[in-house]
Design an enzyme around this catalytic site. Sequence first.
Site, PDB file in Angstrom:
ATOM      1  N   LEU A 250       0.954  -1.279  -0.001  1.00 41.24           N
ATOM      2  CA  LEU A 250       0.038  -0.035   0.069  1.00 41.24           C
ATOM      3  C   LEU A 250       0.902   1.104   0.068  1.00 41.24           C
ATOM      4  CD1 LEU A 250      -2.970  -0.940   2.607  1.00 41.24           C
ATOM      5  CD2 LEU A 250      -3.049  -0.550   0.039  1.00 41.24           C
ATOM      6  N   GLY A 251       2.054   1.033   0.807  1.00 42.10           N
ATOM      7  CA  GLY A 251       2.755   2.338   0.723  1.00 42.10           C
ATOM      8  C   GLY A 251       3.809   2.093   1.448  1.00 42.10           C
TER       9      GLY A 251
ATOM     10  N   GLY B 171       5.822   3.850   4.608  1.00 38.39           N
ATOM     11  CA  GLY B 171       5.744   4.999   5.628  1.00 38.39           C
ATOM     12  C   GLY B 171       7.245   5.091   6.401  1.00 38.39           C
ATOM     13  N   GLY B 172       7.174   6.091   7.357  1.00 36.34           N
ATOM     14  CA  GLY B 172       8.395   6.408   8.052  1.00 36.34           C
ATOM     15  C   GLY B 172       9.141   5.148   8.699  1.00 36.34           C
ATOM     16  N   PHE B 173       8.364   4.144   9.047  1.00 35.33           N
ATOM     17  CA  PHE B 173       8.640   3.097   9.955  1.00 35.33           C
ATOM     18  C   PHE B 173       8.798   1.741   9.232  1.00 35.33           C
ATOM     19  CE2 PHE B 173       7.297   6.541  12.181  1.00 35.33           C
ATOM     20  CZ  PHE B 173       8.384   6.826  13.024  1.00 35.33           C
ATOM     21  N   GLY B 174       8.768   1.585   7.841  1.00 36.53           N
ATOM     22  CA  GLY B 174       8.471   0.558   7.403  1.00 36.53           C
ATOM     23  C   GLY B 174       7.461   0.386   6.205  1.00 36.53           C
TER      24      GLY B 174
ATOM     25  N   VAL C 222       4.020  -0.759   4.384  1.00 36.22           N
ATOM     26  CA  VAL C 222       2.566  -1.199   4.459  1.00 36.22           C
ATOM     27  C   VAL C 222       1.849  -2.001   3.550  1.00 36.22           C
ATOM     28  CG1 VAL C 222       0.442  -0.143   5.256  1.00 36.22           C
ATOM     29  CG2 VAL C 222       2.593   1.113   5.882  1.00 36.22           C
TER      30      VAL C 222
ATOM     31  N   LYS D  29       1.530  -2.797   8.914  1.00 35.31           N
ATOM     32  CA  LYS D  29       2.720  -2.144   8.799  1.00 35.31           C
ATOM     33  C   LYS D  29       4.098  -3.102   9.293  1.00 35.31           C
ATOM     34  CE  LYS D  29       3.917   2.116   8.833  1.00 35.31           C
ATOM     35  NZ  LYS D  29       3.683   3.641   9.018  1.00 35.31           N
TER      36      LYS D  29
ATOM     37  N   ASP E 228       4.931  13.607  12.679  1.00 39.25           N
ATOM     38  CA  ASP E 228       4.911  13.346  11.156  1.00 39.25           C
ATOM     39  C   ASP E 228       3.567  13.297  10.355  1.00 39.25           C
ATOM     40  OD1 ASP E 228       6.114  13.106   8.867  1.00 39.25           O
ATOM     41  OD2 ASP E 228       6.384  10.603   9.000  1.00 39.25           O
TER      42      ASP E 228
END
Length: 821
Positions: free
Chosen positions: A514-515, A517-520, A522, A536, A633
Amino acid sequence: MDISAFVFLSSSLFLFYVVFSNAVDSITQSQSLSDSKGTNLVSKDGGFVLGFFSTGNTSNRYLGIWYNNIPVRTVVWVANRRNPIGDSSGVLMLNSSGSLVLLSQNRTVAWSADSTKEAGSPVVELLDSGNLVLREKNEENPESYLWQSFDYPSDTWLPGMKLGWDLRTGLERRLTAWKSPDDPSPGELSCGIELNNYPEIVAKCGSKKCGRTGPWNGIGFSGALGLKANQIYDYNFVSNNDEVYIIYHMIKNSAITRAVLNQTSHLYGRDIWVEADKKWITYISTPKDKCDSYNLCGAYGNCIIGESPICQCIEGFKPKSTERWNPDDWAKGCVRTTELSCEDKDKIEFVKFVGLKLPDTTYSWVNKSMNLNECRVKCLNNCSCMAYSNSDIRDGGNGCVIWYGDLIDIRQVEASGQDLYIRMPASEKVNQEDVKDKQKTKVIVVVAIAIAVVFGVPLIAYCICKRKNLREKMKNKQMIDQNIDGQNEDLELPVFSLATIAMATNKFSSNNKLGEGGFGLVYKGILADGQEIAVKRLSRNSRQGLSEFKNEVMSIAKLQHRNLVRLLGYCIEGEEKMLIYEYMPSGSLDSIIFDQMRSNILGWSMRFNIICGIARGLLYLHEDSRLRIIHRDLKASNILLDSKMNPKISDFGMARSFGGDQTEGNTNRVVGTYGYMAPEYAIDGLFSVKSDVFSFGILLLEIICGKKNRGSFHPEYSLNLVGHAWKSWKEGRTLELIDTYLKDSCILSELERCLHISFLCLQQHHEDRPNMSFVVTMLHSESSLQEPKEPGFYVGKKSPSSSKNQSSSTNEITITLLDGR
Ligand SMILES: *[C@@H]1O[C@H](CO)[C@@H](O)[C@H](O)[C@H]1NC(C)=O
Ligand SMILES: *[C@@H]1O[C@H](CO)[C@@H](O)[C@H](O)[C@H]1NC(C)=O
Ligand SMILES: *[C@@H]1O[C@H](CO)[C@@H](O)[C@H](O)[C@H]1NC(C)=O
Ligand SMILES: *[C@@H]1O[C@H](CO)[C@@H](O)[C@H](O)[C@H]1NC(C)=O
Ligand SMILES: *[C@@H]1O[C@H](CO)[C@@H](O)[C@H](O)[C@H]1NC(C)=O
Ligand SMILES: *[C@@H]1O[C@H](CO)[C@@H](O)[C@H](O)[C@H]1NC(C)=O
């Protein structure tokens, strides 16, 4: 609010006011206007024209008045709206007995002005106000007319035009919508003043009421935000023995504005002409939301936007329809939980409710010189009096109004709402049921303890049940309260096995991604039972221990709010750490508002709803949750939308939990996204709730403009969106900023307010920025806003990398502080 944009844009219009060489503004008995010859009347200042026109494809001809200088022909008045002339034979003239008549073929009368008196030497004149008047040629009094078109409105309310009643003659001036854009004959929708003891403006659909403003309270109407003085026009409500009317005037002749009733859209709208765009823009329109529809919630029902269901009974009342309260049942309204005893006055009290649109005034009574206490006594002494209030709210409140019979069409309105004192049985003030419930619990527990002592029966089971019950109730009442207490002990967060998640995500297939993000990464997943989830997968370099991770996950799971994405569970196996969230079918906000093809999905009302939702979610993180979370964020890609386009903030709590080793307020790792970061955070690593407020300001701007803050926005200025928006706003060119798709759907006053709030959030010094609770208040009120100072900084393009050790979630761009320009 700054409306100077319109003033700026419209003032150029007046340069067009050229005197038309052949135009005349009046005719006398020897002259006429003829359709076939194309003759017109033009007002002296050139603003309005009276002439013949057709609508749509038809050959029907009408005599009407429209704006002379507006290229989109906008008719404000029609003479023969019920009786079109089938050809161009129409002639307007003064007949020999001095009447103004519109004749068609064979001299049949298509329309005539019913003047009260015969005139000796009459003259017909089109005034600069757009009023067509018939007067005696030598009349000294400039306002003494034998007849005027302002007394017979069509669908348009112009400045200086009275809406309401002349009680001496019984004349009612009422707006009636055109049947359709091509048919000026009267439609179903109309609007005028209801002559009650306490008059109010009521819109009718046919003979049924379909909306009301609430009565005039000296300043405005509790149920109509738009009908109140502002910088462009001011309102005046007059009620005396001769007349009851509302009127408005332009403060300066700075803009062209009209209010119009529209049958097609079923709206009353206040439009402003924007010369730059060559079109009308709706400044304010009504109904604004569902709660504006008349009596949606029935007697004693309070319509509250944002509540579910939208109809709530006021305290001390319960739904009349005892089964589930379906939308169909709402109109049945509410009944008292405890019956009123009328005779015993000691058992009566009046409970004050605040922020309400006052109920329908059909059965009301007013005394303008009574005070609130006399008002209370008056109401107490008549069993059918159900409520009272001040009739005028100026100077702390004056006068008395009381209501007989059921209270109808109440809604909660934060900004313009009023106090209403409602008759209740004494001590009915607090939620009776809850009190009873608690008392019952106490009694039962005492009895149970006695039994337990005697028989050793474990009563724990009962207590747990009871507690759950109470919690259910609380949940219904307010989700926000949910996790303030009593959650620690029994929060159960499911643990998913790696196998389950791998299966659900098709082994973390890139198709499911899906995308990022800042931490991994998704992923989208579907569990065996069909439930859709978002997974996530945290990056592996986190060195967190198992129990530490669990603790953090638990604290994130405790954050529950309707504007936060819900954590469903987690998975931890070997190196893998994953968070399982509810899946948001409409994706992220950035995938819509920045996408040319998709951005028209979100019209203004949806965007406004999204803005308010984000603000509430952030407020919860900052102030209402036990943990006091700074998001750090916040950005468009972290706002996810459910199937109804309700916004939910994601990735909250991540910075705190997984963002590394920061002490309060200072961090050596900057977590965030450039373009959204407050200067003090990006440069000094200082974060606070106010750095989130800054990010919120950016987000707001992006939602309004439909453009990213970062990215080549205006290359020639090397300004980003903030810089460009600030410049345009300062120069009064607000309208140029707005997302093209919003121009038709937006309520400009609301949009401008959001823009203003955005600049307040973007101020350079964090102490100048409002906190989120103030932001939420500002979003929902109409009070005037402070002037913002210059925004924090503009992000330049193509600059070298900054020296800080940063882990921004997208590509890096340097920040340059803006020097005072
Ligand atoms: C106008 O006339 C054209 C052709 O005569 C027709 O196709 C069209 O539907 C008409 N439009 C309206 C609004 O009546
Ligand atoms: C002038 O018009 C009025 C209104 O239609 C009518 O009552 C009157 O008889 C007319 N006068 C003459 C002389 O035709
Ligand atoms: C108008 O008058 C003409 C001739 O005087 C006649 O033929 C025609 O039928 C009349 N039309 C109407 C609508 O009365
Ligand atoms: C009424 O609304 C319709 C549809 O929204 C629009 O096309 C029309 O121009 C409006 N009419 C007026 C008089 O504003
Ligand atoms: C209105 O109230 C004042 C003050 O109580 C009283 O003197 C007056 O008679 C009242 N008027 C009416 C019409 O009841
Ligand atoms: C109470 O007010 C109603 C409505 O004005 C009136 O009909 C009724 O007579 C009043 N009752 C008393 C006891 O004054």
